[in-house]
Design a protein around this motif. Structure first.
Motif, PDB file in Angstrom:
ATOM      1  N   ARG A   1       3.842  -8.135  -0.043  1.00 25.89           N
ATOM      2  CA  ARG A   1       2.905  -7.053   0.274  1.00 25.89           C
ATOM      3  C   ARG A   1       2.788  -6.876   1.786  1.00 25.89           C
ATOM      4  NH1 ARG A   1       3.878  -6.584  -4.337  1.00 25.89           N
ATOM      5  NH2 ARG A   1       2.441  -6.420  -6.107  1.00 25.89           N
TER       6      ARG A   1
ATOM      7  N   GLN B   1       0.683  -1.440  -5.357  1.00 21.66           N
ATOM      8  CA  GLN B   1      -0.260  -1.570  -4.244  1.00 21.66           C
ATOM      9  C   GLN B   1      -1.043  -0.276  -4.102  1.00 21.66           C
ATOM     10  OE1 GLN B   1       1.334  -3.421  -0.737  1.00 21.66           O
ATOM     11  NE2 GLN B   1      -0.670  -3.629   0.212  1.00 21.66           N
TER      12      GLN B   1
ATOM     13  N   GLY C   1       5.510  -3.138  -1.669  1.00 22.49           N
ATOM     14  CA  GLY C   1       4.281  -3.093  -0.889  1.00 22.49           C
ATOM     15  C   GLY C   1       4.199  -1.845  -0.039  1.00 22.49           C
TER      16      GLY C   1
ATOM     17  N   GLU D   1      -0.197 -11.498  -2.338  1.00 19.04           N
ATOM     18  CA  GLU D   1      -1.128 -10.423  -1.974  1.00 19.04           C
ATOM     19  C   GLU D   1      -1.787 -10.711  -0.628  1.00 19.04           C
ATOM     20  OE1 GLU D   1      -1.822  -7.674  -3.953  1.00 19.04           O
ATOM     21  OE2 GLU D   1      -0.281  -8.334  -5.358  1.00 19.04           O
TER      22      GLU D   1
END
Length: 678
Positions: free
Chosen positions: A149, A366, A92, A212
Motif C-alpha cells: 500500500r 484501497q 495501492g 496496510e
C-alpha cells in the motif's frame, strides 16, 4: 497453469539466515531481483515523436521503450486480442494535494504517477525488475505484492509498504527512493512472515511483513503487519502500538488486518469480518459478526447484526463515518455502528457504473476520501479508479478505463479476466482457462475469441478451471477444482477426479506425444499413463535433488519438451529441474536457493518465480519461461538469457508457442510476436 502462489516452508531462523547470506552475496543487499549486479543505469529517455502507428499497433518510440529503440522498431501489431493497458495489477493508491494520483502496480513493480490531466508515467521502479535498490526513478527496485500500500505524508513524500522486502520505503515527489525503516528480507517466500519484529530506528527495526498503512493526525505512519500495528515517525523511529480490550467485547481484538484514522485520532481496524475502534488505548467493538459465506448472507444493520463478506480497505471521512471496501461492495459504518451498503450489488459479473445496487465492482483494494466527501476506490480487478459519491453514484476515471471482463469477439472487442492458464496447438490457437466464467476460451491466430468448452459446450461443465495443456496430437486437457478432463473429437471425459479445495493435489499438468499426463502437485510430481497407471516421480523429497538448502520441494509449473523430457519448476529453490525419459532428475537452470534475474548457465543464472510459471518450447529446443518478471529464454544446455523481443516488455503470466508465433497473456490482452529464429 497454477493461478495462485504456493507457501515456502522454512523456519524463521532459516529465512533470517538466508536473508543474511543474501546480503553478503549481493553487493548492496538488494537480493530480491538485483541478481548481484550493481545499481542499474537510468532508463533511456526517447523523445516522443508524432505517432506513426496505425490502429491497434503499439508506438514503442512514443512510449519511450529503450529495448525497442535499440532494435530500431517503432511500431508493431503485437496485440492479438483484448486491450493492453498501462495498469496491470494495481494494489495501492494515494493522492497528493495537487491532485496527482500514485498507484502501485505489483505486476510491473513500479509506482505510477497519474496527473489531473490524465497523463501517466512511472515515478519510481523499472518494469518487471524486482529488488530492493534505493535510487532515483528507474534505478530503484521494489518487491511489491497484492498487500502493498501507499500513502502521501504531510511533507508530500510517498510512503510505501514494500511488503515482500519487509521494509518501509520513502519516495520523494521527484522519484528518489530510500529505505526508511526495516531490513530487506524475502519474506513472501513464506505465508507466515518473519515472527521477529523489533523496534528501533531505520535498519535497527525489523518488521513482520508490513501491509496496510495510514497517516496519523500527528504525521506518523501506522503500519499493519502480521501480529500487530507499528508506529513509524518520518525519521524512521519504529515502535509498537498497544491497546487493551473493552470488557464488553464479545471477541477481543488480537490481529488487525486493515486500518484507518479518523479526524479525532481514533483508529478503526478490521479483524476478520469485525470492525473495532481504538481510542485512548482501548479497543471497542463497533460492527460485524461472523464472516459471510456468500454474497447472499451479507447484511446491513447495527453492531453485531451487520455481516461483512471480506473487508479489504478502510477510510474515514470528516464526519467520522468509516467506508469499507467489502470485497466488491462499498459499505459505510457510522460512529454509532450502523452499517449500510452505499454501492455495489455483490453479485459478480461485469464491472459497471451506476447508482447504488446498479453499480458493480470487481474488488476494492484501497480507498481515499477527497475534499468533496467522495470516496475514490482502486478497483484492482477492473483495473480502474472509481469515484463514489455519498449518495452512491459510481463513475469510472477516464484515465483508467475498465478492461477486465469475459467477453468474446474479435481483436480489441474481446476482454479477458486476468486468468493465465494457457496452452497453444500446432495451428497457433491459444486456449485460456477462464477461472471466473467456468469456461476454456480459444483465441485464433486472427484474434477471434470464442468459448471452446464449458457451460455445456462440448459437454463440459467446469468448476473454476485453472490449467490447460494441449498434447502434440491436438487433445486438450483441462484442470478445474474437481477433475482433470480430456476434450477430444467434440466430447469430454474425466481423466482423474480430485478435490482441490478439499486437499486435492493438482497444481499444473503437461502432456507428451504418447498422451502421458504429468501432474505437478503442491509437493509432488506424478505420471498418469494412458493405461491409467500412476507413477510417482517426486514425493515431497525434503532437501531434494541433492541440493542442500533445507526446504521442501514446491511445484511451480511443469512441461514436456518435444523429445519427451519433463521439466519442473521448484518454487522453493527458484530453479528448474529436468527429468530424462528414464525418470532421473537433474538441475537444468537457475541457482538453487538464490532468487534474482541474472542471466548465465546453471548455478550462475538466477530465476525469480515471482508469479505464475509457464514453459513453452520452440522447435529448436529453446524454452521460454514466464513468471520471472520479464520473459526469460533457456537454451537446451540450461543457459538463461533475457531476450529483447519485438513486443517490448510485457509482463506475462501465460506463455505458449504455436505455428511459429510466441504467444503471451498479460492481465487483459493476448500478445504475439514472431518466434526468433535462433
Amino acid at each position: 497453469m497454477p493461478h495462485n502462489q504456493l507457501p515456502f516452508p522454512p523456519s524463521t531462523a532459516a529465512r533470517r539466515g538466508a536473508a543474511l547470506l543474501a546480503c553478503l552475496f549481493f553487493t548492496a543487499c538488494g537480493g530480491g531481483g538485483s541478481g548481484g549486479s550493481s545499481t542499474p543505469a537510468a532508463p533511456v529517455v526517447v523523445a516522443p515523436p508524432a505517432s506513426k502507428c496505425g490502429a491497434g499497433a503499439v508506438d514503442y518510440m512514443a512510449a519511450g521503450d529503450e529495448d525497442m529503440a535499440a532494435l530500431g522498431i517503432t511500431c508493431m501489431q503485437s496485440v492479438r486480442a483484448g486491450k493492453e493497458t498501462v495498469l496491470q495489477t494495481p494494489s495501492g493508491m494515494a493522492r497528493d494535494k495537487a491532485g496527482n494520483t500514485y498507484i502501485i502496480d505489483r505486476a510491473k513493480q513500479v509506482v505510477f504517477k497519474l496527473t489531473p490531466s490524465g497523463a501517466m508515467s512511472v515515478l519510481a521502479g523499472s518494469v518487471a525488475s524486482y529488488g530492493s535498490q534505493d535510487g532515483a526513478g528507474g534505478a530503484a527496485s521494489f518487491n511489491f505484492n497484492s498487500q502493498s500500500r501507499i500513502i502521501v505524508d504531510t511533507a508530500g513524500n510517498l510512503i510505501v509498504t514494500d511488503t515482500c522486502n519487509n521494509t518501509l520505503r520513502k519516495i520523494t515527489p521527484g522519484g528518489v527512493v530510500s529505505t526508511l525503516a526495516g531490513v530487506t528480507e524475502a519474506v513472501c517466500l513464506s505465508d507466515y512472515g518473519t515472527g521477529m519484529p523489533l523496534d528501533g530506528v531505520g535498519a535497527q527495526a525489523l518488521f513482520n511483513r508490513p501491509t496496510e498503512i495510514a497517516l496519523d493526525i500527528n504525521g506518523d505512519y501506522l503500519v499493519i503487519e502480521q501480529g500487530g500495528i507499528r508506529r513509524v515517525t518520518p525519521a524512521g523511529v519504529v515502535t509498537r502500538v498497544n491497546w487493551t480490550n473493552d470488557p464488553a467485547n464479545e471477541r477481543i481484538l488480537r490481529l488487525p488486518t486493515r486500518i484507518a484514522v479518523a479526524g479525532d485520532g481514533s483508529l478503526y481496524v478490521v479483524e476478520s469480518a469485525r470492525i473495532y475502534r481504538i481510542a485512548g488505548g482501548l479497543a471497542t467493538f463497533i460492527a460485524g459478526g461472523n464472516q459471510a459465506v456468500s454474497a447472499e448472507s451479507v447484511r446491513d444493520g447495527r453492531g453485531a447484526a451487520a455481516i461483512f463478506r471480506s473487508p479489504r480497505a478502510l477510510v474515514a471521512d470528516a464526519a467520522g463515518n468509516v467506508y469499507i471496501g467489502d470485497y466488491d461492495t462499498l459499505r459505510k459504518v457510522t460512529p454509532g455502528g450502523v452499517v449500510t451498503t452505499v454501492a455495489g450489488d455483490g453479485k459478480g459479473g461485469g464491472v459497471r457504473d451506476g447508482t447504488g445496487a446498479q453499480a458493480r465492482f470487481s474488488y476494492l483494494s484501497q480507498l481515499l476520501v477527497d475534499a468533496s466527501g467522495n470516496v475514490l476506490a482502486l478497483d484492482a480487478g477492473a483495473p480502474a479508479i472509481r469515484t463514489i459519491t455519498p449518495s452512491g453514484v459510481v463513475t469510472t476515471s477516464a484515465a483508467t478505463p475498465v478492461t477486465g471482463a469475459s467477453v468474446d469477439g474479435k481483436g480489441t472487442a474481446a476482454r479477458f479476466n486476468r486468468r493465465d492458464g494457457t496452452a497453444a496447438d500446432a495451428d497457433g490457437n491459444l486456449y485460456i482457462a477462464d477461472y471466473q466464467a467456468n469456461v476454456v476460451r480459444m483465441v485464433s491466430p486472427d484474434g477471434v475469441v470464442s468459448v471452446f468448452a464449458g457451460n455445456g459446450v462440448k459437454g463440459a461443465v467446469f468448476t473454476h478451471p485453472y490449467s490447460v495443456a494441449v498434447s502434440p496430437n491436438g487433445a486438450v486437457y483441462v484442470v478445474d477444482e474437481e477433475r482433470i478432463s480430456l476434450l477430444q473429437r467434440g466430447s469430454t471425459t474425466t481423466v482423474l477426479a480430485h478435490s482441490r479445495g478439499g486437499g486435492g493435489d493438482v497444481v499444473d499438468i503437461a502432456v507428451d506425444a504418447d498422451e502421458n499426463v504429468a501432474i505437478a502437485g503442491y509437493d509432488s510430481v506424478r505420471h498418469i499413463l494412458p493405461s491409467g497407471r500412476v507413477i510417482t516421480l517426486i514425493a515431497d523429497m525434503g532437501d531434494g535433488f541433492g541440493d542442500v538448502f533445507g526446504t521442501s520441494f514446491q511445484s511451480a509449473g511443469i512441461a514436456y519438451d518435444r523429445s519427451g523430457n519433463l521439466y519442473v519448476g521448484d518454487r522453493s529453490r527458484a530453479a528448474l529441474y529436468k527429468f530424462s525419459k528414464d525418470g532421473k532428475p537433474a538441475l537444468f537452470a537457475g541457482s538453487p536457493g538464490w532468487m534474482g534475474d541474472r542471466d548465465g548457465p546453471a548455478r550462475t543464472a538466477m530465476l525469480g518465480f515471482h508469479g505464475n510459471v509457464e514453459m513453452a518450447f520452440a522447435p529448436n529446443g529453446d524454452m521460454y519461461l514466464s513468471g520471472q518478471g520479464l520473459l526469460r529464454k533457456v537454451k537446451p544446455d540450461g543457459t538463461v538469457s533475457t531476450p529483447a523481443l519485438a513486443w517490448g516488455k510485457p509482463v506475462l503470466g501465460g506463455i505458449a508457442i504455436g505455428n511459429g508465433m510466441l504467444i503471451g497473456l498479460t492481465s487483459y490482452a493476448v500478445l504475439h510476436t514472431p518466434l526468433p529464429a535462433d
